[in-house]
Scaffold this motif. Structure first.
Motif, PDB file in Angstrom:
ATOM      1  N   LEU A  28      -5.282  58.971  70.319  1.00  0.00           N
ATOM      2  CA  LEU A  28      -6.269  59.937  70.790  1.00  0.00           C
ATOM      3  C   LEU A  28      -6.494  59.780  72.284  1.00  0.00           C
ATOM      4  N   ILE A  29      -6.769  60.894  72.952  1.00  0.00           N
ATOM      5  CA  ILE A  29      -7.157  60.898  74.364  1.00  0.00           C
ATOM      6  C   ILE A  29      -8.529  61.543  74.464  1.00  0.00           C
ATOM      7  N   GLU A  30      -9.475  60.840  75.089  1.00  0.00           N
ATOM      8  CA  GLU A  30     -10.847  61.344  75.178  1.00  0.00           C
ATOM      9  C   GLU A  30     -11.492  60.849  76.470  1.00  0.00           C
ATOM     10  N   ARG A  31     -12.231  61.729  77.151  1.00  0.00           N
ATOM     11  CA  ARG A  31     -12.865  61.315  78.410  1.00  0.00           C
ATOM     12  C   ARG A  31     -14.342  60.954  78.255  1.00  0.00           C
ATOM     13  N   ASP A  32     -14.953  61.318  77.138  1.00  0.00           N
ATOM     14  CA  ASP A  32     -16.355  60.994  76.904  1.00  0.00           C
ATOM     15  C   ASP A  32     -16.453  59.554  76.377  1.00  0.00           C
ATOM     16  N   PRO A  33     -17.095  58.641  77.138  1.00  0.00           N
ATOM     17  CA  PRO A  33     -17.158  57.232  76.713  1.00  0.00           C
ATOM     18  C   PRO A  33     -17.777  57.038  75.335  1.00  0.00           C
ATOM     19  N   ASN A  34     -18.781  57.837  74.995  1.00  0.00           N
ATOM     20  CA  ASN A  34     -19.420  57.690  73.683  1.00  0.00           C
ATOM     21  C   ASN A  34     -18.454  58.032  72.555  1.00  0.00           C
ATOM     22  N   LYS A  35     -17.686  59.103  72.760  1.00  0.00           N
ATOM     23  CA  LYS A  35     -16.708  59.496  71.747  1.00  0.00           C
ATOM     24  C   LYS A  35     -15.563  58.483  71.663  1.00  0.00           C
ATOM     25  N   VAL A  36     -15.209  57.913  72.819  1.00  0.00           N
ATOM     26  CA  VAL A  36     -14.175  56.878  72.842  1.00  0.00           C
ATOM     27  C   VAL A  36     -14.618  55.688  72.003  1.00  0.00           C
ATOM     28  N   ASP A  37     -15.862  55.248  72.224  1.00  0.00           N
ATOM     29  CA  ASP A  37     -16.384  54.092  71.481  1.00  0.00           C
ATOM     30  C   ASP A  37     -16.429  54.384  69.979  1.00  0.00           C
ATOM     31  N   ARG A  38     -16.844  55.603  69.621  1.00  0.00           N
ATOM     32  CA  ARG A  38     -16.928  55.951  68.200  1.00  0.00           C
ATOM     33  C   ARG A  38     -15.551  55.939  67.552  1.00  0.00           C
ATOM     34  N   ALA A  39     -14.561  56.512  68.254  1.00  0.00           N
ATOM     35  CA  ALA A  39     -13.212  56.567  67.702  1.00  0.00           C
ATOM     36  C   ALA A  39     -12.620  55.174  67.565  1.00  0.00           C
ATOM     37  N   LYS A  40     -12.866  54.319  68.557  1.00  0.00           N
ATOM     38  CA  LYS A  40     -12.355  52.951  68.486  1.00  0.00           C
ATOM     39  C   LYS A  40     -13.015  52.193  67.344  1.00  0.00           C
ATOM     40  N   ALA A  41     -14.317  52.458  67.146  1.00  0.00           N
ATOM     41  CA  ALA A  41     -15.036  51.795  66.062  1.00  0.00           C
ATOM     42  C   ALA A  41     -14.470  52.180  64.710  1.00  0.00           C
ATOM     43  N   GLU A  42     -13.871  53.362  64.617  1.00  0.00           N
ATOM     44  CA  GLU A  42     -13.255  53.808  63.372  1.00  0.00           C
ATOM     45  C   GLU A  42     -11.809  53.341  63.245  1.00  0.00           C
ATOM     46  N   GLY A  43     -11.351  52.585  64.249  1.00  0.00           N
ATOM     47  CA  GLY A  43     -10.029  51.986  64.164  1.00  0.00           C
ATOM     48  C   GLY A  43      -8.898  52.762  64.812  1.00  0.00           C
ATOM     49  N   TYR A  44      -9.216  53.799  65.575  1.00  0.00           N
ATOM     50  CA  TYR A  44      -8.163  54.605  66.193  1.00  0.00           C
ATOM     51  C   TYR A  44      -7.737  54.033  67.539  1.00  0.00           C
ATOM     52  N   GLN A  45      -6.480  54.260  67.877  1.00  0.00           N
ATOM     53  CA  GLN A  45      -5.995  53.945  69.217  1.00  0.00           C
ATOM     54  C   GLN A  45      -6.444  55.067  70.145  1.00  0.00           C
ATOM     55  N   VAL A  46      -7.193  54.722  71.179  1.00  0.00           N
ATOM     56  CA  VAL A  46      -7.780  55.736  72.053  1.00  0.00           C
ATOM     57  C   VAL A  46      -7.499  55.394  73.514  1.00  0.00           C
ATOM     58  N   ILE A  47      -7.109  56.405  74.266  1.00  0.00           N
ATOM     59  CA  ILE A  47      -6.964  56.287  75.717  1.00  0.00           C
ATOM     60  C   ILE A  47      -8.103  57.056  76.356  1.00  0.00           C
ATOM     61  N   GLU A  48      -8.879  56.375  77.183  1.00  0.00           N
ATOM     62  CA  GLU A  48      -9.999  57.040  77.839  1.00  0.00           C
ATOM     63  C   GLU A  48      -9.499  57.723  79.113  1.00  0.00           C
ATOM     64  N   GLY A  49      -9.697  59.011  79.194  1.00  0.00           N
ATOM     65  CA  GLY A  49      -9.250  59.753  80.361  1.00  0.00           C
ATOM     66  C   GLY A  49      -9.247  61.243  80.111  1.00  0.00           C
ATOM     67  N   ASP A  50      -8.909  61.997  81.134  1.00  0.00           N
ATOM     68  CA  ASP A  50      -8.890  63.457  81.098  1.00  0.00           C
ATOM     69  C   ASP A  50      -7.581  63.937  80.482  1.00  0.00           C
ATOM     70  N   GLY A  51      -7.674  64.653  79.383  1.00  0.00           N
ATOM     71  CA  GLY A  51      -6.483  65.125  78.696  1.00  0.00           C
ATOM     72  C   GLY A  51      -5.691  66.176  79.445  1.00  0.00           C
ATOM     73  N   SER A  52      -6.233  66.684  80.546  1.00  0.00           N
ATOM     74  CA  SER A  52      -5.480  67.644  81.353  1.00  0.00           C
ATOM     75  C   SER A  52      -4.778  66.963  82.530  1.00  0.00           C
ATOM     76  N   ASP A  53      -4.888  65.633  82.609  1.00  0.00           N
ATOM     77  CA  ASP A  53      -4.248  64.847  83.667  1.00  0.00           C
ATOM     78  C   ASP A  53      -2.896  64.357  83.152  1.00  0.00           C
ATOM     79  N   GLU A  54      -1.829  64.732  83.839  1.00  0.00           N
ATOM     80  CA  GLU A  54      -0.490  64.387  83.373  1.00  0.00           C
ATOM     81  C   GLU A  54      -0.302  62.877  83.251  1.00  0.00           C
ATOM     82  N   GLN A  55      -0.855  62.113  84.191  1.00  0.00           N
ATOM     83  CA  GLN A  55      -0.677  60.670  84.143  1.00  0.00           C
ATOM     84  C   GLN A  55      -1.367  60.064  82.915  1.00  0.00           C
ATOM     85  N   VAL A  56      -2.517  60.621  82.564  1.00  0.00           N
ATOM     86  CA  VAL A  56      -3.205  60.159  81.365  1.00  0.00           C
ATOM     87  C   VAL A  56      -2.375  60.481  80.131  1.00  0.00           C
ATOM     88  N   LEU A  57      -1.833  61.675  80.089  1.00  0.00           N
ATOM     89  CA  LEU A  57      -1.006  62.074  78.954  1.00  0.00           C
ATOM     90  C   LEU A  57       0.239  61.190  78.845  1.00  0.00           C
TER      91      LEU A  57
END
Length: 226
Positions: A28-57
Motif C-alpha cells: 500500500l502507498i498512503e500519505r496520511d500518517p494516521n492511515k499509514v499507522d492503521r494499515a501497518k497495525a493491520e499487518g500490511y506493508q505500507v509506504i508512506e508518501g504521495d501516490g502521484s510521485d513517481e519516486q514513491v511509486l
C-alpha cells in the motif's frame, strides 16, 4: 501475483484484504500518517508518501507489480499514479468517486485498463437486497445499461417456453442461460425455461421492470402507488 494499491482508506484496505485473502502480495502507498499507522497495525506493508510521485511509486517496486489500483478519494492523484504505472507496464485500475458522468468516463477510460465506482458497486449490493432472490444486479455496464440475472418462477409467463420464443423489449439482450443448479452458458434456442432456471440479460435501466415481468412474472407497483 503482486499488486500496488495507492490509498489506504476504506476502499484501499478492503481491496488489499481481499487480495491477500486470495494469496496475493500487496503493498500500500498512503500519505496520511494516521492511515499509514492503521494499515501497518493491520499487518500490511505500507509506504508512506504521495501516490502521484513517481519516486514513491518506484519505491514499491512498481516494475515487478502485475497491476496498480489507484484507489484514493482524489481523482488527480489516481490518474497520475495510473499513468506512471502504465509507463512501467502495469495493469491500471482508476477509482472515480464523482457522480457518474459520461464525459468523465470518456476523459479517463481510454488511458487506463479499468475505471471503478465504489459507491455504485455498493449501491448494486443494496439493490440486490431490496429486489430479493429472483433478480440480481450483476454490474452497471454503462450509464444506462445494467447486467442482471433473473430466475424463472412459477409466475413467469415464459415458463415452459423455449429461449427462441422469448420476446424481450428493445434495448435488451439475452447473454447467457443456465438450468437450475448449472452454470450459465451460451443460450441454446431450443432449451425450455423452467422454474429455477437463470437468465443473464443486458438491459437499459428503463426496461428492467419490463424484463422482470416477462422472465420472473412479478408485478411491479406503479410509481407513486400505495
Amino acid at each position: 501475483m503482486r499488486f500496488v494499491i495507492v490509498g489506504a482508506g476504506r476502499v484501499g484496505l478492503r481491496t488489499a484484504r481481499a487480495l491477500e485473502d486470495s494469496g496475493h502480495d500487496v503493498v500500500l502507498i498512503e500519505r496520511d500518517p494516521n492511515k499509514v499507522d492503521r494499515a501497518k497495525a493491520e499487518g500490511y506493508q505500507v509506504i508512506e508518501g504521495d501516490g502521484s510521485d513517481e519516486q514513491v511509486l518506484l519505491s514499491a517496486d512498481l516494475g515487478d507489480a502485475d497491476a496498480l489500483g489507484a484507489l484514493t478519494g482524489d481523482l488527480s492523484t489516481n490518474f497520475v499514479a495510473c499513468m506512471v504505472a502504465k509507463h512501467h507496464g502495469c495493469r491500471t485500475v482508476l477509482r472515480i468517486d464523482e457522480e457518474y458522468r459520461e464525459e468523465i468516463y470518456r476523459k479517463y477510460a481510454s488511458d487506463v485498463d479499468e475505471v471503478i465506482y465504489p459507491e455504485r458497486l455498493g449501491a448494486i449490493v443494496a439493490k440486490n437486497a431490496l429486489l430479493g432472490g429472483n433478480i440480481r444486479a450483476v454490474a452497471d455496464i454503462a450509464q444506462n445499461l445494467q447486467l442482471v440475472e433473473l430466475t424463472v418462477t412459477n409466475d413467469s409467463p415464459m415458463r415452459g417456453y423455449t429461449l427462441s420464443e422469448l420476446e424481450l423489449p428493445a434495448d435488451t439482450e439475452l447473454l447467457a442461460f443456465g438450468k437450475q443448479g448449472d452454470a450459465l452458458t451460451i443460450p441454446d434456442d431450443d432449451v425450455s425455461m423452467e422454474v429455477g432456471d437463470t437468465l443473464a440479460i443486458l438491459a437499459d435501466f428503463e426496461k428492467l421492470d419490463d424484463v422482470r415481468q416477462i422472465v420472473v412474472g412479478e408485478a411491479v407497483a406503479a410509481k407513486g402507488g400505495a
